[in-house]
Design an enzyme around this catalytic site. Structure first.
Site, PDB file in Angstrom:
ATOM      1  N   GLU A  42       0.868  -1.233   0.153  1.00  0.00           N
ATOM      2  CA  GLU A  42      -0.273  -0.649  -0.024  1.00  0.00           C
ATOM      3  C   GLU A  42       0.589   1.430   0.480  1.00  0.00           C
ATOM      4  OE1 GLU A  42      -2.871   0.439   3.258  1.00  0.00           O
ATOM      5  OE2 GLU A  42      -3.644   2.576   2.301  1.00  0.00           O
ATOM      6  N   ARG A 268       5.589 -12.838   9.545  1.00  0.00           N
ATOM      7  CA  ARG A 268       5.821 -11.796   9.616  1.00  0.00           C
ATOM      8  C   ARG A 268       7.618 -11.354  10.188  1.00  0.00           C
ATOM      9  NH1 ARG A 268       2.380  -7.576   9.194  1.00  0.00           N
ATOM     10  NH2 ARG A 268       4.429  -5.492   9.735  1.00  0.00           N
ATOM     11  N   LYS A 278       4.708   1.000   9.533  1.00  0.00           N
ATOM     12  CA  LYS A 278       4.706   2.375   8.766  1.00  0.00           C
ATOM     13  C   LYS A 278       3.747   2.828  10.066  1.00  0.00           C
ATOM     14  CE  LYS A 278       3.044   0.146   4.949  1.00  0.00           C
ATOM     15  NZ  LYS A 278       3.034   0.452   3.966  1.00  0.00           N
TER      16      LYS A 278
HETATM   17  P1  ATP Z   1       2.544  -2.517   8.317  1.00  0.00           P
HETATM   18  O1  ATP Z   1       2.425  -2.833   8.664  1.00  0.00           O
HETATM   19  O2  ATP Z   1       4.861  -2.032   8.036  1.00  0.00           O
HETATM   20  O3  ATP Z   1       2.653  -1.299   8.064  1.00  0.00           O
HETATM   21  P2  ATP Z   1       1.548  -2.999   5.739  1.00  0.00           P
HETATM   22  O4  ATP Z   1       1.385  -4.333   6.137  1.00  0.00           O
HETATM   23  O5  ATP Z   1       0.446  -2.174   6.383  1.00  0.00           O
HETATM   24  O6  ATP Z   1       2.739  -3.019   6.750  1.00  0.00           O
HETATM   25  P3  ATP Z   1       1.495  -3.162   3.255  1.00  0.00           P
HETATM   26  O7  ATP Z   1       2.211  -2.953   2.400  1.00  0.00           O
HETATM   27  O8  ATP Z   1       0.004  -3.896   3.066  1.00  0.00           O
HETATM   28  O9  ATP Z   1       2.032  -2.596   4.189  1.00  0.00           O
HETATM   29  O10 ATP Z   1       2.524  -4.643   2.930  1.00  0.00           O
HETATM   30  C1  ATP Z   1       3.125  -5.344   1.818  1.00  0.00           C
HETATM   31  C2  ATP Z   1       3.273  -6.860   2.148  1.00  0.00           C
HETATM   32  O11 ATP Z   1       4.187  -6.642   2.626  1.00  0.00           O
HETATM   33  C3  ATP Z   1       2.490  -7.637   2.448  1.00  0.00           C
HETATM   34  O12 ATP Z   1       2.351  -8.729   1.767  1.00  0.00           O
HETATM   35  C4  ATP Z   1       2.842  -7.628   3.831  1.00  0.00           C
HETATM   36  O13 ATP Z   1       1.742  -8.889   4.540  1.00  0.00           O
HETATM   37  C5  ATP Z   1       5.032  -7.779   3.683  1.00  0.00           C
HETATM   38  N1  ATP Z   1       4.590  -7.526   4.579  1.00  0.00           N
HETATM   39  C6  ATP Z   1       4.581  -6.077   5.797  1.00  0.00           C
HETATM   40  N2  ATP Z   1       4.892  -6.708   6.769  1.00  0.00           N
HETATM   41  C7  ATP Z   1       6.086  -7.435   6.510  1.00  0.00           C
HETATM   42  C8  ATP Z   1       7.046  -8.089   7.852  1.00  0.00           C
HETATM   43  N3  ATP Z   1       6.907  -7.292   8.699  1.00  0.00           N
HETATM   44  N4  ATP Z   1       7.256  -9.297   7.038  1.00  0.00           N
HETATM   45  C9  ATP Z   1       6.962  -9.345   6.499  1.00  0.00           C
HETATM   46  N5  ATP Z   1       5.786  -9.138   4.966  1.00  0.00           N
HETATM   47  C10 ATP Z   1       5.834  -7.748   5.660  1.00  0.00           C
HETATM   48 MG    MG Z   2      -1.138  -3.468   5.173  1.00  0.00          MG
END
Ligand code: ATP
Ligand code: MG
Length: 569
Positions: A42, A268, A278
């Site tokens: 995102e 994760r 984020k």
């Molecule tokens: P955050 O929790 O940091 O805000 P998010 O999951 O909201 O991250 P996205 O932009 O939706 O951020 O993530 C894109 C992809 O990266 C998704 O498939 C998510 O599952 C993966 N992802 C995000 N954080 C991690 C992590 N700590 N370890 C592994 N994969 C991750």
């Molecule tokens: Mg997300």
């Protein structure tokens, strides 16, 4: 390109549970024996090392099984998303060494099709327009232990739903007054299945579709359909989406979709001494705790890059930590290990003096400058050598001299002989001190001309080897010593009313402005990485360096000094 080529065959990389699923699918001919993955960020922040794990996994699987991996922006929330993030994400994925070729997609590209699918859901009696407020929807939803209650709008006739949904799209209603909900089961044991909202009204401009839409699809609805539209075979996501999988499948089973990808969850990445969310990273930026998303202390890809972490080190790290189905936390020391391991292999060795102490060689000719030769790498001759000017006045590291040394101090002290790296043996014959403070201003030495290159024919031993630079030719440089951003292993854990911002390491940055580096570094390219002998790995800051005047960031020390600190506690 050699460094960044990702080529892996299934045999070269260790198996993990996702590979086993894929290999079974390939063997059974499922999906036409195709592998198609995607990385779906995102665009509401910069990517961090956790995302790198997902990137390496998705692009890595595609490379391993000769499949494809798409980059897809999950841009369904116009209020939080920005073009700056879209650009940084692309640049980060590329820098990590991955290529989506012509497969760059945006969920917003599918808004028309998603709308048509929603209309189809309504036609099939599987979605309805609800006029409960957000608060009421929450209340009606029930809890983990209590079933939910049906919305009074749940049984609206299809025609009325179609009319209301059309009018939602036309902008006739205010945000929050109407939503479109999937009609699933208010008594489901899974809260995600209790008639989740799939469309809401947001009156905001979108970075790609402008003001064309005032209704936006929700993540759970958008994600599965986007996967299906793109022909994804394995939709890999993090564990928190496990409970959303029934909804993922319900949407796809309820509509005439092109294909039904399989959602697979993995744990994760969590890392000690940092935060990976984020939302929290944005707070670090906006509170001024760091100097931006690419501050070298940030766990963002752009921060790690600016810090001097090679992309291959990040990929190796992600490979090494493997894949699990249960959440755990990886020790930051493991990332640092991967960084040292790679830099040890690739980084040219050079000499720099961070806290200079003047050394005058009394028996060296006044105006003579001679050129000595130093190898750039002890194990890799292909990196070649560079010239090192040597003269009567040098700088050494202040901490390499002690007037009254303790027993095990093998560096320079009155009467002691040491070796200057690539140069000569040097003996301290006197010191000049500041009259008022008593601080040593200058050390006087003699050198042995017979020891050129740093060894002596008579075989006499010297215990210490010091790094040095020639005063007249050295380059004055700023060097930034970075350290961990937090002092505690798990800063995100709330304790005694303290938040992660209360655990910042006050010593995470030390700026040294009076450093001297060897002259060969004058034209060092931005982002190039070096080992400063005996000090650590450093890279040329890409933002603040100017030609002829590099600024250096410390990537990592030569050894893990935190391991000792942790043991002492
Ligand atoms: P955050 O929790 O940091 O805000 P998010 O999951 O909201 O991250 P996205 O932009 O939706 O951020 O993530 C894109 C992809 O990266 C998704 O498939 C998510 O599952 C993966 N992802 C995000 N954080 C991690 C992590 N700590 N370890 C592994 N994969 C991750
Ligand atoms: Mg997300």
């Amino acid at each position: 390109m050699a460094e960044d080529t990702i080529n892996a065959s299934p045999e070269q990389t260790p198996p993990n549970f996702i590979k086993l699923i894929i290999e079974e699918d390939l063997a059974s001919g499922k999906n036409g024996s195709r592998v198609a993955t995607r990385f779906p960020p995102e665009p509401n922040g910069y990517l961090h090392i956790g995302h790198a794990k997902s990137i390496c996994l998705n692009f890595g699987l595609a490379a391993t099984y000769r499949g494809t991996c798409n980059l897809r922006f999950d841009d369904t929330n116009p209020t939080k998303e920005e073009v700056e993030y879209v650009d940084s994400i692309q640049s980060d994925v590329r820098w990590l060494g991955f290529d989506w070729e012509d497969r760059l997609y945006y969920a917003s590209d599918y808004f028309d099709r998603l709308y048509d699918f929603a209309v189809e859901l309504i036609r099939r009696g599987k979605a309805y327009v609800c006029e409960l407020s957000a608060e009421e929807i929450r209340r009606y939803r029930g809890t983990l232990t209590e079933p939910g209650t049906d919305s009074p709008y749940r049984d609206r006739p299809v025609a009325e739903n179609l009319d209301l949904f059309t009018r939602m799209r036309a902008g006739e209603f205010e945000p929050g007054s109407h939503v479109l909900r999937a009609k699933i089961d208010m008594r489901s044991g899974n809260l995600n299945m209790r008639d989740p909202v799939i469309y809401r009204i947001i009156k905001a401009s979108h970075h790609r579709t402008g003001d064309r839409w005032c209704i936006y699809p929700m993540y759970d609805y958008t994600h599965c359909l986007s996967d299906s539209i793109e022909g994804i075979t394995h939709s890999i996501c993090t564990l928190e989406f496990e409970d959303h999988r029934p909804l993922y499948d319900w949407v796809l089973d309820s509509l005439p979709v092109p294909c039904h990808p399989q959602q697979i969850e993995f744990a994760r990445l969590n890392l000690t001494y940092t935060v990976l969310s984020k939302r929290k990273l944005i707070q670090l930026v906006t509170s001024g705790a760091v100097k931006g998303w690419d501050d070298p202390r940030m766990p963002t890809i752009s921060g790690l890059r600016r810090r001097g972490v090679p992309p291959v080190a990040i990929r190796n790290f992600c490979e090494r930590i493997g894949l699990a189905k249960r959440d755990s936390t990886v020790d930051m020391a493991l990332l640092e290990y991967a960084v040292r391991d790679e830099l040890n292999r690739e980084a040219p060795r050079v000499m720099a003096v961070l806290r200079p102490l003047r050394v005058v060689i009394d028996n060296y000719p006044q105006d003579q400058v001679e050129m000595l030769t130093g190898a750039y790498h002890p194990e890799d001759e292909s990196l070649g050598t560079r010239d090192l000017p040597f003269s009567r006045v040098l700088y050494i590291e202040r901490e390499d001299f002690m007037e009254e040394p303790p027993k095990k101090f093998f560096r320079l002290a009155p009467g002691r002989e040491v070796r200057l790296r690539y140069a000569y043996y040097l003996t301290c014959v006197g010191v000049v001190k500041d009259e008022t403070t008593g601080e040593v201003r200058e050390v006087h030495c003699t050198y042995d001309p017979e020891t050129r290159g740093g060894w002596s024919k008579d075989g006499r031993k010297v215990k210490g080897t010091l790094h040095w630079v020639s005063a007249a030719q050295a380059l004055k440089s700023e060097v930034r010593l970075y350290d961990r951003l937090f002092t505690v292993e798990n800063p995100a854990m709330e304790r005694e009313g303290k938040t992660f911002l209360d655990h910042l390491n006050p010593d995470s940055l030390e700026v040294l402005t009076d450093c001297r580096v060897e002259p060969s570094l004058a034209q060092a390219a931005p982002e190039s990485r070096y080992q400063f002998e005996r000090l650590g790995y450093f890279c040329v800051d890409a933002r603040d360096s100017i030609p002829g005047k590099p600024v250096f960031n410390r990537t990592v020390t030569l050894r893990d000094s935190w391991a000792k600190i942790a043991r002492r506690r």
